[in-house]
Structures are given as C-alpha cells and as structure tokens.
Scaffold this motif. Structure first.
Motif, PDB file in Angstrom:
ATOM      1  N   LYS A   2       0.834  -1.202   0.000  1.00 24.51           N
ATOM      2  CA  LYS A   2       0.000   0.000   0.000  1.00 24.51           C
ATOM      3  C   LYS A   2       0.871   1.255   0.000  1.00 24.51           C
ATOM      4  O   LYS A   2       0.609   2.204  -0.751  1.00 24.51           O
ATOM      5  N   ILE A  18      -6.025  -2.386  -3.772  1.00 25.52           N
ATOM      6  CA  ILE A  18      -5.615  -3.357  -2.755  1.00 25.52           C
ATOM      7  C   ILE A  18      -6.581  -4.545  -2.741  1.00 25.52           C
ATOM      8  O   ILE A  18      -6.163  -5.702  -2.633  1.00 25.52           O
ATOM      9  N   ASN A  19      -7.879  -4.278  -2.880  1.00 24.87           N
ATOM     10  CA  ASN A  19      -8.868  -5.369  -2.947  1.00 24.87           C
ATOM     11  C   ASN A  19      -8.603  -6.286  -4.137  1.00 24.87           C
ATOM     12  O   ASN A  19      -8.712  -7.513  -4.025  1.00 24.87           O
ATOM     13  N   ASP A  22      -5.602  -8.457  -3.469  1.00 23.17           N
ATOM     14  CA  ASP A  22      -5.958  -9.558  -2.560  1.00 23.17           C
ATOM     15  C   ASP A  22      -6.749 -10.643  -3.290  1.00 23.17           C
ATOM     16  O   ASP A  22      -6.594 -11.836  -3.027  1.00 23.17           O
ATOM     17  N   THR A  23      -7.615 -10.222  -4.218  1.00 22.39           N
ATOM     18  CA  THR A  23      -8.446 -11.170  -4.971  1.00 22.39           C
ATOM     19  C   THR A  23      -7.618 -11.957  -5.983  1.00 22.39           C
ATOM     20  O   THR A  23      -7.853 -13.148  -6.202  1.00 22.39           O
ATOM     21  N   PRO A  25      -3.875 -12.613  -6.302  1.00 17.31           N
ATOM     22  CA  PRO A  25      -2.515 -12.475  -5.783  1.00 17.31           C
ATOM     23  C   PRO A  25      -1.447 -12.722  -6.856  1.00 17.31           C
ATOM     24  O   PRO A  25      -1.590 -13.620  -7.689  1.00 17.31           O
TER      25      PRO A  25
END
Length: 198
Positions: A2, A18-19, A22-23, A25
C-alpha cells in the motif's frame, strides 16, 4: 505494498486496487521504462503470477496499465488459454475498470475518452489517440511529440535514427528512414523527437 502504491496511483483508487491485489494475488514489479510496453503479465517458471508496470507512467496511466494486467491474470485464472486481448479479456477488463470510472479517481477531461475506449478496449491504450492525448497532459513535460502531431514531410528521430514522416495508412504512418531509404510503419501515437530538416 500500500505504501509503495501510494506513489504511483491516485489516492482515491488505493483501496480498490488493494482489494484486487488480494483477490488476484501475484508479484507486482515496478520496473524501468520499456520502449515497447507499459506493463505485462506472465506466469513465471516457478508457477507464480507476475505483473510488471513501468515506473515512468503518470498516476492515471499506471493505474490503467495495472488494471489491464490484472485483467490478464483474472482471465487466465478463469479461462486458462484464450487470446491475449480476446473477448474474455475485454469483458474482464471492462468489469474490473467499472469502479474506477469515477471523477474522484480519473480527471473529468479523461473520463469520456476512457469510457469510449472501454467499450472495445485494445491491446494498448496508446492505440486510442484521444485517450493517449488526455492522459499525456498529466505526465511530466517532455520534448517528445506524437507522430500524428508532426507535419507531413518533417523529419523526426526515433532510437537515434532519422525518419521522414509520410502518408497515413489506416492507423499507422509510413515513414522513410533517411540513411537506409527503407520504409517503416509507425503507430500514430509513437513518441519521437523532432529533427532538423535537411
């Protein structure tokens, strides 16, 4: 990640990005400028996903390139082997970009061009003249010009070689290399340096 991304993308897009990270990688590498591409996606020999994005892009180009490459990753995960910029990728890219079509993220001057481009996205955002121009105004000032801005018959320098701009063939310009007298086709959005005409 971040903290690193804060330097490269609009602040209002940070949580959305960022979402996505994460979804989907992967290893994100920010690399030095490459002449032929803004970013890429690949599966490494070790079976890991990797995305690279050039470090010289302005924050809007960087964000668009990053989502473009994440769309490749998502397409690969969902469909495996398909055409790199085929209908599956287009649909995925459009879906991933929807939350970013927001005046808090992209400037008002860019949004109409971006929305039009996303109706049928191409392999490169540079293929859309209007979008490329709208995005370029947010880059650091440069002495370079797009080929389509150069008058017909004027000389320009590309990769230390001198060319003369010729006629347009659909989306590319026919340009003569002065030393070899060979003809080359240049994308209308190729960035070049002006040369003294002789």
């Amino acid at each position: 990640m971040k903290i690193i991304l804060q330097k490269y993308i609009p602040e209002a897009s940070l949580n959305l990005v960022i979402n996505l990270l994460d979804t989907y990688p992967h290893k994100l590498k920010i690399v030095n400028q490459r002449q032929t591409k803004h970013g890429d996606f690949r599966l490494t020999k070790g079976g890991k996903y990797q995305i690279t994005v050039n470090n010289n892009l302005n924050q809007y180009q960087f964000l668009l390139t990053l989502i473009h490459e994440i769309a490749h990753l998502a397409t690969h995960m969902n469909y495996k082997r398909v055409q790199p910029h085929g209908k599956e990728w287009k649909k995925t890219f459009q879906h991933l970009m929807l939350p970013f079509l927001n005046p808090e993220i992209f400037p008002i001057e860019v949004l109409p061009h971006l929305a039009k481009y996303l109706k049928n996205p191409k392999a490169s955002t540079d293929s859309d003249v209007n979008l490329a121009l709208a995005l370029k105004q947010y880059s650091e000032k440069s002495d370079k010009s797009f080929i389509f801005e150069i008058p017909l018959g004027e000389n320009f320098i590309f990769k230390n070689r001198i060319f003369r701009k010729g006629n347009k063939r659909r989306t590319r310009y026919e340009c003569l290399e002065i030393n070899t007298k060979k003809l080359y086709l240049f994308n209308q959005n190729a960035e070049v340096d002006l040369a003294e005409n002789k």
